[in-house]
Design a protein around this motif. Sequence first.
Motif, PDB file in Angstrom:
ATOM      1  N   SER A 205       0.992   5.644  -1.667  1.00  0.00           N
ATOM      2  CA  SER A 205       1.766   5.119  -2.803  1.00  0.00           C
ATOM      3  C   SER A 205       1.355   5.820  -4.096  1.00  0.00           C
ATOM      4  CB  SER A 205       1.603   3.608  -2.885  1.00  0.00           C
ATOM      5  OG  SER A 205       2.516   3.033  -3.791  1.00  0.00           O
ATOM      6  N   LEU A 225       0.997  -0.324   4.355  1.00  0.00           N
ATOM      7  CA  LEU A 225       1.847   0.187   3.280  1.00  0.00           C
ATOM      8  C   LEU A 225       2.811   1.187   3.912  1.00  0.00           C
ATOM      9  CD1 LEU A 225      -0.814   0.739   0.456  1.00  0.00           C
ATOM     10  CD2 LEU A 225       0.445  -1.350   1.064  1.00  0.00           C
ATOM     11  N   VAL A 238       5.318  -3.504   1.688  1.00  0.00           N
ATOM     12  CA  VAL A 238       4.047  -4.137   2.013  1.00  0.00           C
ATOM     13  C   VAL A 238       4.293  -5.089   3.177  1.00  0.00           C
ATOM     14  CG1 VAL A 238       2.151  -5.563   1.180  1.00  0.00           C
ATOM     15  CG2 VAL A 238       3.256  -3.931  -0.365  1.00  0.00           C
ATOM     16  N   GLU A 257       5.546   0.225  -6.006  1.00  0.00           N
ATOM     17  CA  GLU A 257       4.580   1.318  -6.130  1.00  0.00           C
ATOM     18  C   GLU A 257       3.234   0.736  -6.513  1.00  0.00           C
ATOM     19  OE1 GLU A 257       5.521   4.448  -8.848  1.00  0.00           O
ATOM     20  OE2 GLU A 257       3.635   5.507  -8.494  1.00  0.00           O
ATOM     21  N   LEU A 258       2.243   0.945  -5.665  1.00  0.00           N
ATOM     22  CA  LEU A 258       0.909   0.424  -5.926  1.00  0.00           C
ATOM     23  C   LEU A 258       0.142   1.341  -6.878  1.00  0.00           C
ATOM     24  CD1 LEU A 258       1.730  -1.237  -3.397  1.00  0.00           C
ATOM     25  CD2 LEU A 258      -0.682  -1.184  -2.732  1.00  0.00           C
ATOM     26  N   THR A 259      -0.730   0.742  -7.683  1.00  0.00           N
ATOM     27  CA  THR A 259      -1.594   1.497  -8.579  1.00  0.00           C
ATOM     28  C   THR A 259      -3.006   1.626  -8.029  1.00  0.00           C
ATOM     29  OG1 THR A 259      -2.201  -0.502  -9.800  1.00  0.00           O
ATOM     30  CG2 THR A 259      -0.292   0.736 -10.582  1.00  0.00           C
ATOM     31  N   PRO A 262      -4.752  -2.090  -1.766  1.00  0.00           N
ATOM     32  CA  PRO A 262      -4.884  -3.536  -1.583  1.00  0.00           C
ATOM     33  C   PRO A 262      -6.349  -3.899  -1.340  1.00  0.00           C
ATOM     34  CG  PRO A 262      -3.113  -2.663  -0.223  1.00  0.00           C
ATOM     35  CD  PRO A 262      -3.864  -1.487  -0.760  1.00  0.00           C
ATOM     36  N   ILE A 271      -2.706  -7.308  -4.559  1.00  0.00           N
ATOM     37  CA  ILE A 271      -1.861  -6.120  -4.538  1.00  0.00           C
ATOM     38  C   ILE A 271      -1.619  -5.670  -5.975  1.00  0.00           C
ATOM     39  CG2 ILE A 271       0.288  -5.105  -3.700  1.00  0.00           C
ATOM     40  CD1 ILE A 271      -1.342  -6.338  -1.474  1.00  0.00           C
ATOM     41  N   ALA A 273       0.158  -3.363  -8.689  1.00  0.00           N
ATOM     42  CA  ALA A 273       1.393  -2.577  -8.626  1.00  0.00           C
ATOM     43  C   ALA A 273       2.018  -2.463 -10.000  1.00  0.00           C
ATOM     44  CB  ALA A 273       2.383  -3.237  -7.660  1.00  0.00           C
ATOM     45  N   THR A 282       1.486  -2.989 -15.407  1.00  0.00           N
ATOM     46  CA  THR A 282       1.034  -3.310 -14.059  1.00  0.00           C
ATOM     47  C   THR A 282       0.711  -4.790 -13.949  1.00  0.00           C
ATOM     48  OG1 THR A 282      -1.271  -2.818 -14.605  1.00  0.00           O
ATOM     49  CG2 THR A 282       0.056  -1.002 -13.753  1.00  0.00           C
TER      50      THR A 282
END
Length: 579
Positions: A205, A225, A238, A257-259, A262, A271, A273, A282
């Motif tokens: 991601s 993911l 997810v 979109e993950l930052t 997890p 999570i 994101a 975020t």
Amino acid sequence: MSGGLGGNWRPDPYGVHEMRYFMGDTPTAMVRDGQSTAHDPPPETPSRPTPPLPPAPGGALRGQTPLPPFPGAAPPAQPAAQPPPVNPPVAPGSPTASWGWAVAPPGGQLPPPATAGGRPKRHRLRNAAAAVIVAVALVAGGLAGARALSGSSGWNDTSLHVVGGPVAASGRILVLDTTPGNHLELSAVDPANGTVAWHLPFSSSGITPGEVIGPVAIGNVTLDLDPASSATSPLVDVNAVDVETGASLWSAPSPVELTDAPSVCGAFFCIPAYTGQTASSTALIILNPQTGATVGIVPGPMRSMSWLPASIGTTGGLWQTDATSPSFVQVTASGQAAWTTPVARLFGGSAYDPNSGWAFLDQDGLEIGSVGVDASGTTLAFGSYKTVAIVPGTGTVRWADPGMYLCMGAYGGLRASVLCDFTGVLTKPAAGAQPDYSSIRMSLQGISPETGAVHWTVPLGKWQAALTGDVAYADPTHLLVHLTSNRSAVLDVVTGKTAPASPGEVFWCQQTPLFHVVGPSDSTNQGQRGGTPVIHPCSASGAAVNQTPAHALPYLGATADGLYVWPSPHGLRAAHIPS
């Protein structure tokens, strides 16, 4: 100023901003004007060429080491076979509001699936029967890789190129690995014999390229993911997956979109994101592992400060926020923000910046750790690094010591509180020259996590090798070190006493590799990411040996069915080794 996978701040070659963050020689969307950072994608062609930037030595786990190459300098000498990953700041993505999780009050529900520009959100629906059929088909290709270790009741699966984990859960060993085509996947391994039970596609991601991503699990539930459209898109579905069978249990309602990776926050999944409200806003979405219901949403958290990717604690952990001025937020186990404080206030100066590195650990009820330090002009005072102990409930600093906690994670295999204390100043070298570290000195110090009191100090030689994660352990409390007398010794990190290595003594040699991956551009550096530290049995001279050490390293492996399972340079291995 810091280097991460060859990354660093440089003057903006487009003339739009004061500084722009580069990964290697590639400009990113992260820009800086004064003390403020923002997101501004670069034009297609720079207005002037940028100077080459050398790679920096890197830490072993999530935290980035502080060795800062200056623009135009030659890289410090590094072993060619062990390129060290570090953590540059992530360049925020820019999903539209309908593509991310909408920020809601704590306890609020996630929005229903949405569309963007007429494009329907694709959800990969899996029923249990289909998942099991796919798992069985995939396992057939992985059985040949597992074989018994010579002279032991363990096994060695050379078919797995492990880049994250292992994690023990519900009778399985979970790892992230890469396929022969360099695609990430989540795999479950039978600890009894090393055979693979199932694989699922996985995506990095928008997670920082230098960070190690590890599997997470609560009970019988792990998270996958799944690339929402393609392997190079940062958007992921997810999905909760049954650890034993690989069957789908529930899915989040829309791609995101993950930052950051997890993590486990007490009894819940966390999570981080992008929300889509702005290009860089975020939030931390806290989910019930059994139902997928939203327990809470905390606006602001962007990146976990723990160097344990799948750490399990009684709190939600310490997080860097999306604020332009570096700040921390503490998240409680119930999914609430306990406090938010600027990093400068916690560390005592504006030069302290987690974008230049971080390594924290929840220990004895305190968040103990360090962040990077920005260079001042052409110099960096190595003695300015600091470790603080933060009270999670209040955000107050219990104590502060000079030095870096666990060498920014390079000594991640230890079960002890150790600082790397430095003296000396690094000066920007001439163009094309190597930085001169001859004036820098490093000592290891054992401290009390409750008070910060220093119990012992041992000066070291060859300290750069330590910061790259090129270290060797006898067990979780004994480290093979190079002393200033140019001899090696085994250091007891509890007492501070040193002794020569015993004849034939076997150690765990640690390496911090990079790996090639097909993934989103925001989460790779020219197609590479930092992998989990790999370990292998070795002699005091560093030569590989066939015997295994007398004790396991719990932080760098997992235990299941009485076997210690660890990632090696040549696969996933297991043997009967006491912890």
